[in-house]
Design a protein around this motif. Structure first.
Motif, PDB file in Angstrom:
ATOM      1  N   CYS A 150       0.834  -1.199   0.000  1.00  0.00           N
ATOM      2  CA  CYS A 150       0.000   0.000   0.000  1.00  0.00           C
ATOM      3  C   CYS A 150       0.869   1.249   0.000  1.00  0.00           C
ATOM      4  O   CYS A 150       1.936   1.261  -0.598  1.00  0.00           O
ATOM      5  CB  CYS A 150      -0.996  -0.043   1.152  1.00  0.00           C
ATOM      6  N   HIS A 151       0.449   2.259   0.717  1.00  0.00           N
ATOM      7  CA  HIS A 151       1.021   3.598   0.635  1.00  0.00           C
ATOM      8  C   HIS A 151       1.517   4.064   2.002  1.00  0.00           C
ATOM      9  O   HIS A 151       0.942   3.719   3.032  1.00  0.00           O
ATOM     10  CB  HIS A 151      -0.038   4.553   0.096  1.00  0.00           C
ATOM     11  N   GLY A 152       2.570   4.866   1.966  1.00  0.00           N
ATOM     12  CA  GLY A 152       3.178   5.335   3.206  1.00  0.00           C
ATOM     13  C   GLY A 152       2.205   6.008   4.146  1.00  0.00           C
ATOM     14  O   GLY A 152       2.223   5.757   5.347  1.00  0.00           O
ATOM     15  N   MET A 153       1.338   6.858   3.616  1.00  0.00           N
ATOM     16  CA  MET A 153       0.374   7.551   4.484  1.00  0.00           C
ATOM     17  C   MET A 153      -0.563   6.566   5.165  1.00  0.00           C
ATOM     18  O   MET A 153      -0.916   6.742   6.327  1.00  0.00           O
ATOM     19  CB  MET A 153      -0.444   8.563   3.684  1.00  0.00           C
ATOM     20  N   LEU A 154      -0.964   5.511   4.460  1.00  0.00           N
ATOM     21  CA  LEU A 154      -1.857   4.515   5.043  1.00  0.00           C
ATOM     22  C   LEU A 154      -1.137   3.694   6.112  1.00  0.00           C
ATOM     23  O   LEU A 154      -1.746   3.245   7.083  1.00  0.00           O
ATOM     24  CB  LEU A 154      -2.409   3.597   3.953  1.00  0.00           C
ATOM     25  N   MET A 155       0.163   3.521   5.957  1.00  0.00           N
ATOM     26  CA  MET A 155       0.949   2.744   6.911  1.00  0.00           C
ATOM     27  C   MET A 155       1.248   3.518   8.193  1.00  0.00           C
ATOM     28  O   MET A 155       1.401   2.925   9.259  1.00  0.00           O
ATOM     29  CB  MET A 155       2.277   2.316   6.256  1.00  0.00           C
ATOM     30  N   ARG A 156       1.343   4.820   8.098  1.00  0.00           N
ATOM     31  CA  ARG A 156       1.813   5.641   9.217  1.00  0.00           C
ATOM     32  C   ARG A 156       1.010   5.509  10.513  1.00  0.00           C
ATOM     33  O   ARG A 156       1.605   5.537  11.589  1.00  0.00           O
ATOM     34  CB  ARG A 156       1.938   7.094   8.790  1.00  0.00           C
ATOM     35  N   PRO A 157      -0.319   5.356  10.473  1.00  0.00           N
ATOM     36  CA  PRO A 157      -1.019   5.173  11.757  1.00  0.00           C
ATOM     37  C   PRO A 157      -0.610   3.889  12.495  1.00  0.00           C
ATOM     38  O   PRO A 157      -0.809   3.760  13.692  1.00  0.00           O
ATOM     39  CB  PRO A 157      -2.496   5.115  11.352  1.00  0.00           C
ATOM     40  N   PHE A 158      -0.029   2.937  11.777  1.00  0.00           N
ATOM     41  CA  PHE A 158       0.369   1.661  12.374  1.00  0.00           C
ATOM     42  C   PHE A 158       1.878   1.578  12.600  1.00  0.00           C
ATOM     43  O   PHE A 158       2.345   0.744  13.365  1.00  0.00           O
ATOM     44  CB  PHE A 158      -0.087   0.503  11.475  1.00  0.00           C
ATOM     45  N   ALA A 159       2.611   2.416  11.924  1.00  0.00           N
ATOM     46  CA  ALA A 159       4.070   2.482  12.052  1.00  0.00           C
ATOM     47  C   ALA A 159       4.436   3.959  12.008  1.00  0.00           C
ATOM     48  O   ALA A 159       4.794   4.482  10.950  1.00  0.00           O
ATOM     49  CB  ALA A 159       4.734   1.720  10.912  1.00  0.00           C
ATOM     50  N   PRO A 160       4.309   4.652  13.128  1.00  0.00           N
ATOM     51  CA  PRO A 160       4.458   6.112  13.126  1.00  0.00           C
ATOM     52  C   PRO A 160       5.905   6.554  12.883  1.00  0.00           C
ATOM     53  O   PRO A 160       6.619   6.962  13.779  1.00  0.00           O
ATOM     54  CB  PRO A 160       3.964   6.515  14.516  1.00  0.00           C
ATOM     55  N   LEU A 161       6.299   6.451  11.626  1.00  0.00           N
ATOM     56  CA  LEU A 161       7.624   6.878  11.222  1.00  0.00           C
ATOM     57  C   LEU A 161       7.496   8.173  10.423  1.00  0.00           C
ATOM     58  O   LEU A 161       6.530   8.363   9.690  1.00  0.00           O
ATOM     59  CB  LEU A 161       8.290   5.813  10.346  1.00  0.00           C
TER      60      LEU A 161
END
Length: 174
Positions: A150-161
């Motif tokens: 998927c996409h970085g923005m979608l991942m960020r809530p689960f991997a706050p990098l």
């Protein structure tokens, strides 16, 4: 459930630049760059991916092409999930201009994913995006381990990098 998040590889927007009909979601039709294909090919050999039972990809071209590279390497079923798409800088359906989209990105960052009360643009908040993802994820809960491209923005809530690199793999237990 274990999720192996994979951010899509590097896209090539050059064939769409300057074409007014390819704004907003139209830009999601861009394929990977040659460098992006090379990055994806290297990532697909990562042994962590071998523990998965299925690959679920965003329906956006750059994610699908990245997922197809993994499929060629490890021969897992590939499912397409339309609700694992990129963050939406325009929730009005009017396809924000590039300037409006950049303004939405800046406000999203400045307000930690929340929408300010008098925002001049209406974008998808972090909590809306997370809820969209979790709702769509329910149909895959019977798997023990899933690769989600998927996409970085979608991942960020689960991997706050601060930054998620192209083809970075992030392991998350949900």
């Amino acid at each position: 459930m274990k999720i192996l998040f994979v951010r899509h590889s590097e896209p090539d927007y050059s064939m769409l630049d300057g074409k007014s009909t390819y704004t907003g979601f139209g830009r999601d039709l861009a394929p990977l760059s040659e460098n992006g294909r090379a990055i994806a090919t290297r990532m697909a050999k990562d042994n962590r991916l071998l523990q998965a039972q299925v690959i679920v990809s965003s329906s956006v071209t750059r994610a699908l092409e990245t997922a197809a590279t993994i499929v060629r390497e490890i021969h897992l079923p590939l499912l397409v999930e339309p609700f694992f798409h990129e963050w939406r800088p325009d929730m009005t359906g009017q396809n924000a201009t590039r300037d409006e989209a950049m303004q939405a990105v800046q406000l999203y960052e400045d307000y930690n994913g929340e929408l300010p009360v008098h925002s001049p643009v209406c974008y998808e908040t972090a909590s809306q995006m997370k809820e969209r993802f979790l709702t769509a994820l329910e149909q895959y809960r019977h798997y023990d381990c899933v690769i989600i491209v998927c996409h970085g923005m979608l991942m960020r809530p689960f991997a706050p990098l601060e930054m998620i690199e192209y083809c970075q793999i992030i392991e998350v237990e949900l």
